[in-house]
Design a protein around this motif. Structure first.
Motif, mmCIF file in Angstrom:
data_model
loop_
_atom_site.group_PDB
_atom_site.id
_atom_site.type_symbol
_atom_site.label_atom_id
_atom_site.label_comp_id
_atom_site.label_asym_id
_atom_site.label_seq_id
_atom_site.Cartn_x
_atom_site.Cartn_y
_atom_site.Cartn_z
ATOM 1 N N ARG A 174 -15.562 -13.571 -88.652
ATOM 2 C CA ARG A 174 -16.113 -13.499 -89.998
ATOM 3 C C ARG A 174 -17.115 -12.369 -90.180
ATOM 4 N N LYS A 175 -16.796 -11.202 -89.599
ATOM 5 C CA LYS A 175 -17.642 -10.040 -89.823
ATOM 6 C C LYS A 175 -17.266 -9.343 -91.129
ATOM 7 N N ALA A 176 -16.134 -9.734 -91.694
ATOM 8 C CA ALA A 176 -15.679 -9.156 -92.955
ATOM 9 C C ALA A 176 -15.017 -10.250 -93.790
ATOM 10 N N ASP A 177 -15.113 -10.106 -95.112
ATOM 11 C CA ASP A 177 -14.468 -11.053 -96.017
ATOM 12 C C ASP A 177 -13.025 -10.652 -96.307
ATOM 13 N N ILE A 178 -12.803 -9.344 -96.429
ATOM 14 C CA ILE A 178 -11.453 -8.820 -96.693
ATOM 15 C C ILE A 178 -11.243 -7.586 -95.832
#
Length: 338
Positions: A174-178
């Motif tokens: 979860r280091k990025a949302d998209i």
């Protein structure tokens, strides 16, 4: 005011029975995992993604020794080697692959809950992970949608280094949302939407001493070429497809992950390179370059929007993805040759 006994007396026997069954089930599960450190699963996933204990340690911020100890405990628990040395990498066994596939969706959901990524209220920031080039035509779409549904939301661009492991790491932890990437991420817990197709074109400098406007197979065989550096299997596949279409092995003189570096090298040398049609149209008036028509039709490169399925449970994120998809599909249709 209803006291405890009166409240309980109003609960039906069926409800009390269901609560009791749920309590018994949870108790049994607690007994099964009480001696198992769930943090080991995080270490397992990091090693599975990076195929390296050292890289997994860097990603998790722990020591390689801690990773080795965690793998040792997992090997004892599953009675399997899990990872076998294959050159410089660690190759997962069939048991490890089964563990990863079986736990992927549940693990993603657990991480989302632990990190409280629920978007119950409008978020203050969204993190997008992609290469600098792909960001040129994707993040602006996100900005357009956020202007409508969450104008105060901040967009943070996390730069991808053309590494599959980086993208996997950003998704799972979860280091990025998209993520926008050039290859789909096949997983039960993620969605990979095809949002665009990039058409490659061959370029050289306008003052090239031997070429002007077109390129034959014979000419391509005599020239030196520039390759885009990437771990992506699909880019490698496209490179091999181009060699097969041209019926030659192109001579490589320069490799770079940066399209700006590549186009600058083309402008100052006699080397040839593939860039995308979109990038060429933006840069053709700023650089001393020309497009070369070829005898073959080159394969296009798909672009995907990737996100975790669990995020769709939130209305805000679901709306964001739907509106972005509508814009991407409209642009895709408008740019598709008829």
């Amino acid at each position: 005011m209803i006291d405890g006994e009166d409240a309980n007396s109003r609960i039906s026997p069926e409800i009390r029975g269901l609560d009791s069954m749920k309590e018994n089930t949870l108790t049994d599960r607690f007994k099964m995992v009480k001696n198992f450190d769930l943090n080991l699963l995080t270490t397992f996933e990091a090693v599975f993604i990076h195929r390296s204990g050292t890289k997994a340690a860097d990603a998790l911020g722990i020591t390689p020794s801690a990773v080795s100890q965690a793998l040792g405990r997992l090997r004892i628990h599953y009675n399997d080697a899990l990872f076998i040395r294959d050159g410089k990498a660690l190759a997962p066994t069939t048991v490890a692959i089964g563990i990863h596939e079986g736990l992927a969706e549940a693990y993603d959901n657990m991480i989302a809950k632990l990190q409280n990524i629920s978007f119950d209220s409008l978020p203050t920031r969204l993190v997008v992970h992609c290469s600098p080039y792909i960001s040129m035509f994707t993040i602006n779409v996100m900005r357009k949608v956020l202007d409508e549904i969450a104008p105060d939301c901040e967009i943070v661009h996390s730069i991808s280094g053309n590494s599959i492991a980086e993208a996997e790491d950003a998704l799972i932890f979860r280091k990025a949302d998209i993520i926008f990437d050039i290859h789909p991420h096949v997983s039960h817990s993620r969605v990979s939407q095809h949002i665009s197709s990039e058409i490659p074109v061959m370029i050289c400098r306008k003052s090239h001493p031997r070429l002007n406007g077109s390129l034959t197979r014979e000419q391509a065989a005599e020239e030196s070429h520039i390759f885009v550096d990437s771990e992506s299997a699909s880019l490698l596949s496209n490179r091999l497809d181009v060699n097969a279409l041209l019926q030659l092995d192109r001579k490589c003189r320069f490799i770079s992950p940066s399209l700006l570096s590549i186009i600058s090298m083309v402008e100052s040398s006699d080397m040839l390179a593939f860039v995308t049609e979109r990038f060429y149209q933006k840069m053709k008036d700023s650089f001393d370059i020309q497009r070369l028509e070829m005898e073959v039709t080159l394969p296009s490169q798909p672009i995907y929007m990737i996100y975790n399925k669990a995020a769709l449970n939130n209305q805000f994120f679901s709306t964001l993805v739907r509106k972005m998809t509508d814009i991407f599909m409209q642009e895709f249709q408008n740019n598709t040759p008829r």
